[in-house]
Each structure stands twice: as structure tokens, then as C-alpha cells.
Design a protein around this motif. Structure first.
Motif, PDB file in Angstrom:
ATOM      1  N   ILE A  87       2.660   9.332  -2.863  1.00 50.83           N
ATOM      2  CA  ILE A  87       3.119   8.250  -3.732  1.00 50.83           C
ATOM      3  C   ILE A  87       2.728   6.910  -3.122  1.00 50.83           C
ATOM      4  O   ILE A  87       2.963   6.669  -1.930  1.00 50.83           O
ATOM      5  CB  ILE A  87       4.643   8.347  -3.925  1.00 50.83           C
ATOM      6  CG1 ILE A  87       4.974   9.668  -4.653  1.00 50.83           C
ATOM      7  CG2 ILE A  87       5.191   7.152  -4.688  1.00 50.83           C
ATOM      8  CD1 ILE A  87       6.421  10.087  -4.517  1.00 50.83           C
ATOM      9  N   CYS A  88       2.143   6.046  -3.945  1.00 48.51           N
ATOM     10  CA  CYS A  88       1.772   4.714  -3.461  1.00 48.51           C
ATOM     11  C   CYS A  88       3.045   3.926  -3.176  1.00 48.51           C
ATOM     12  O   CYS A  88       3.909   3.800  -4.050  1.00 48.51           O
ATOM     13  CB  CYS A  88       0.926   3.992  -4.506  1.00 48.51           C
ATOM     14  SG  CYS A  88       0.734   2.240  -4.146  1.00 48.51           S
ATOM     15  N   PRO A  89       3.181   3.396  -1.947  1.00 47.94           N
ATOM     16  CA  PRO A  89       4.414   2.671  -1.607  1.00 47.94           C
ATOM     17  C   PRO A  89       4.558   1.344  -2.350  1.00 47.94           C
ATOM     18  O   PRO A  89       5.650   0.774  -2.385  1.00 47.94           O
ATOM     19  CB  PRO A  89       4.282   2.429  -0.102  1.00 47.94           C
ATOM     20  CG  PRO A  89       2.838   2.572   0.213  1.00 47.94           C
ATOM     21  CD  PRO A  89       2.237   3.479  -0.827  1.00 47.94           C
ATOM     22  N   ILE A  90       3.482   0.882  -2.982  1.00 46.22           N
ATOM     23  CA  ILE A  90       3.565  -0.400  -3.703  1.00 46.22           C
ATOM     24  C   ILE A  90       3.944  -0.189  -5.169  1.00 46.22           C
ATOM     25  O   ILE A  90       4.915  -0.764  -5.660  1.00 46.22           O
ATOM     26  CB  ILE A  90       2.224  -1.183  -3.610  1.00 46.22           C
ATOM     27  CG1 ILE A  90       1.809  -1.386  -2.147  1.00 46.22           C
ATOM     28  CG2 ILE A  90       2.330  -2.525  -4.334  1.00 46.22           C
ATOM     29  CD1 ILE A  90       0.394  -1.912  -1.960  1.00 46.22           C
ATOM     30  N   CYS A  91       3.180   0.656  -5.883  1.00 49.00           N
ATOM     31  CA  CYS A  91       3.394   0.789  -7.332  1.00 49.00           C
ATOM     32  C   CYS A  91       4.079   2.094  -7.732  1.00 49.00           C
ATOM     33  O   CYS A  91       4.461   2.259  -8.899  1.00 49.00           O
ATOM     34  CB  CYS A  91       2.067   0.650  -8.075  1.00 49.00           C
ATOM     35  SG  CYS A  91       0.980   2.070  -7.870  1.00 49.00           S
ATOM     36  N   GLY A  92       4.205   3.022  -6.803  1.00 51.97           N
ATOM     37  CA  GLY A  92       4.830   4.300  -7.145  1.00 51.97           C
ATOM     38  C   GLY A  92       3.879   5.268  -7.829  1.00 51.97           C
ATOM     39  O   GLY A  92       4.259   6.380  -8.195  1.00 51.97           O
ATOM     40  N   TYR A 114      -5.738   5.014  -0.159  1.00 47.94           N
ATOM     41  CA  TYR A 114      -6.053   3.931  -1.066  1.00 47.94           C
ATOM     42  C   TYR A 114      -5.418   4.182  -2.421  1.00 47.94           C
ATOM     43  O   TYR A 114      -5.364   5.317  -2.894  1.00 47.94           O
ATOM     44  CB  TYR A 114      -7.569   3.830  -1.233  1.00 47.94           C
ATOM     45  CG  TYR A 114      -8.018   2.445  -1.641  1.00 47.94           C
ATOM     46  CD1 TYR A 114      -8.078   1.409  -0.721  1.00 47.94           C
ATOM     47  CD2 TYR A 114      -8.373   2.183  -2.963  1.00 47.94           C
ATOM     48  CE1 TYR A 114      -8.477   0.139  -1.096  1.00 47.94           C
ATOM     49  CE2 TYR A 114      -8.777   0.909  -3.347  1.00 47.94           C
ATOM     50  CZ  TYR A 114      -8.828  -0.102  -2.409  1.00 47.94           C
ATOM     51  OH  TYR A 114      -9.225  -1.365  -2.770  1.00 47.94           O
ATOM     52  N   CYS A 115      -4.920   3.113  -3.022  1.00 48.83           N
ATOM     53  CA  CYS A 115      -4.396   3.205  -4.384  1.00 48.83           C
ATOM     54  C   CYS A 115      -5.362   2.455  -5.289  1.00 48.83           C
ATOM     55  O   CYS A 115      -5.608   1.262  -5.085  1.00 48.83           O
ATOM     56  CB  CYS A 115      -3.000   2.592  -4.480  1.00 48.83           C
ATOM     57  SG  CYS A 115      -2.412   2.500  -6.185  1.00 48.83           S
ATOM     58  N   THR A 116      -5.934   3.154  -6.254  1.00 49.80           N
ATOM     59  CA  THR A 116      -6.924   2.499  -7.124  1.00 49.80           C
ATOM     60  C   THR A 116      -6.237   1.628  -8.178  1.00 49.80           C
ATOM     61  O   THR A 116      -6.880   0.772  -8.773  1.00 49.80           O
ATOM     62  CB  THR A 116      -7.838   3.543  -7.820  1.00 49.80           C
ATOM     63  OG1 THR A 116      -7.016   4.479  -8.515  1.00 49.80           O
ATOM     64  CG2 THR A 116      -8.708   4.271  -6.810  1.00 49.80           C
ATOM     65  N   GLU A 117      -4.953   1.852  -8.421  1.00 50.63           N
ATOM     66  CA  GLU A 117      -4.218   0.993  -9.356  1.00 50.63           C
ATOM     67  C   GLU A 117      -3.959  -0.373  -8.718  1.00 50.63           C
ATOM     68  O   GLU A 117      -4.204  -1.410  -9.314  1.00 50.63           O
ATOM     69  CB  GLU A 117      -2.877   1.631  -9.736  1.00 50.63           C
ATOM     70  CG  GLU A 117      -2.985   2.751 -10.748  1.00 50.63           C
ATOM     71  CD  GLU A 117      -3.679   2.307 -12.038  1.00 50.63           C
ATOM     72  OE1 GLU A 117      -3.279   1.267 -12.597  1.00 50.63           O
ATOM     73  OE2 GLU A 117      -4.619   3.001 -12.468  1.00 50.63           O
ATOM     74  N   CYS A 118      -3.445  -0.349  -7.491  1.00 51.05           N
ATOM     75  CA  CYS A 118      -3.144  -1.605  -6.781  1.00 51.05           C
ATOM     76  C   CYS A 118      -4.404  -2.209  -6.163  1.00 51.05           C
ATOM     77  O   CYS A 118      -4.425  -3.367  -5.803  1.00 51.05           O
ATOM     78  CB  CYS A 118      -2.151  -1.361  -5.652  1.00 51.05           C
ATOM     79  SG  CYS A 118      -0.607  -0.653  -6.182  1.00 51.05           S
ATOM     80  N   ASP A 119      -5.450  -1.366  -6.005  1.00 50.89           N
ATOM     81  CA  ASP A 119      -6.658  -1.784  -5.309  1.00 50.89           C
ATOM     82  C   ASP A 119      -6.330  -2.235  -3.883  1.00 50.89           C
ATOM     83  O   ASP A 119      -6.765  -3.283  -3.424  1.00 50.89           O
ATOM     84  CB  ASP A 119      -7.343  -2.927  -6.085  1.00 50.89           C
ATOM     85  CG  ASP A 119      -8.839  -2.685  -6.183  1.00 50.89           C
ATOM     86  OD1 ASP A 119      -9.340  -1.761  -5.529  1.00 50.89           O
ATOM     87  OD2 ASP A 119      -9.518  -3.450  -6.910  1.00 50.89           O
TER      88      ASP A 119
HETATM   89 ZN   LIG Z   1      -0.373   1.488  -5.990  1.00 53.85          ZN
END
Ligand SMILES: [Zn+2]
Length: 192
Positions: A87-92, A114-119
Motif C-alpha cells: 500500500i502506498c503510504p501517501i495515497c493508499g 514507486y507509486c505511479t499515482e503519486c509519482d
Molecule cells: Zn501513492
């Protein structure tokens, strides 16, 4: 595998040492194009020269078992199966794990990805480290890229004669796949 006149060599992949600047460039090339790479997973998985691309950062380490460099194709297969993600710690949303290290006994671990949503580059700790290292190690083994070479021993008895002797040429039983560079892959994907 040994006999009197020859022996078998398994020549595995070697990642050349890279400078800090080169490593940062590689990481940014990978992560800035991660969405493009993932969207084209099937094309990469089907072409050996792209499947076997080695990325310095892509590495899973488990205590007592050592670390394994994970080729791009194996990363994509794992991600496709929903593994090597957290789970991305920024956006979930979903974070793609690229590097992880931990203890297989205690379960302590840390991943970077890497989270491609948050970049964004993100990191975290997964609940079950077993689910990270085991499939990664298994697939790495299954898709190992190595050459099998028959190498002849020198025939001379003493070292002085050995110095002058020309070794009989290697016989290659199986060639290694000559992998592309990450740059070549990105150029290919951008040209589609
Ligand atoms: Zn994210």
C-alpha cells in the motif's frame, strides 16, 4: 560435472559497478517510465532481450539466503500476479516494490518502491515478508539467464609449459540472452 580434460562453467549475469550518478539516472529512467513499462508488460515479457534487462536497484535480500538481482521481466510477472506490491503510504493506492530486504525468521523488513499515482518514491514495511522474497527468489531461479560452457583443461604438466600453452577453445552449450539496456527499452516503448 568434472572429467579429466574439461569442466563445465555456468556464466551468469554480471551487473557492472555503477557510479552514484549512473544509479540515480537508472532509477529515474525506470520510475519515470514505470507506467509505460507496466502498460506494455506483455510485450516485454515476450521478448527475451527485454525480459532479462537488469536493473541495479531491483534486488530482494533475505537474511541467511543472500540477495537476488531481479530482472525486469520477473518484476513484471510478480506485479502482474499482485505480488511485490504494497500500500502506498501517501495515497493508499498500489506501490510497486523494486527493492526489499528483510529477515525470513523474524519478518522484519523494509521495501523501497514507486507509486505511479503519486509519482513518488515510497517505502514501507510489508506485513508478510515471506510473500515478497519467496516468489521473487523462485521466479529469479526459474528465469535465470546464464550460459553453459565446456572449458578444456590445459594439458601441460608444469606451470612453465602451461604459460605457453594455448587452451582449446570453449564449446558453448547454451548462450546467455544478450539483454538490452533500459534506454533501448524506453526508446522502443516510446516508438510504439
Ligand atoms: Zn501513492
Amino acid at each position: 560435472m568434472h572429467n579429466r580434460d574439461s569442466f563445465i562453467v555456468y556464466a551468469r549475469e554480471v551487473i557492472p559497478d555503477k557510479t552514484r550518478a549512473e544509479l540515480e539516472k537508472e532509477w529515474s529512467l525506470l520510475t519515470k517510465n514505470l507506467r509505460l513499462i507496466i502498460d506494455n508488460s506483455h510485450k516485454i515479457i515476450q521478448q527475451q532481450k527485454y525480459f532479462h534487462i537488469l536493473i541495479s536497484a531491483a534486488e530482494i535480500s533475505a537474511s541467511f539466503l543472500g540477495s537476488r538481482k531481479i530482472p525486469l521481466g520477473v518484476l513484471l510477472l510478480l506485479w502482474k500476479d499482485g505480488l511485490l506490491k504494497d500500500i502506498c503510504p501517501i495515497c493508499g493506492g498500489e506501490a510497486y516494490i523494486i527493492k526489499a530486504a528483510g529477515s525470513i525468521l523474524i519478518g522484519n523488513n523494509k521495501w523501497h518502491g514507486y507509486c505511479t499515482e503519486c509519482d513518488e518514491k515510497v517505502s514501507g514495511k510489508c506485513v508478510n515478508f515471506l510473500n515478497v522474497w519467496r516468489p521473487a527468489f523462485d521466479l529469479k531461479k526459474r528465469y535465470s539467464n546464464y550460459a553453459i560452457i565446456k572449458r578444456y583443461n590445459l594439458k601441460s604438466e608444469n606451470w612453465f609449459d602451461k604459460l605457453k600453452e594455448t587452451r582449446r577453445a570453449d564449446e558453448v552449450f547454451k548462450e546467455r540472452v544478450k539483454e538490452s539496456s533500459l534506454d533501448e527499452l524506453i526508446n522502443y516503448l516510446q516508438s510504439l
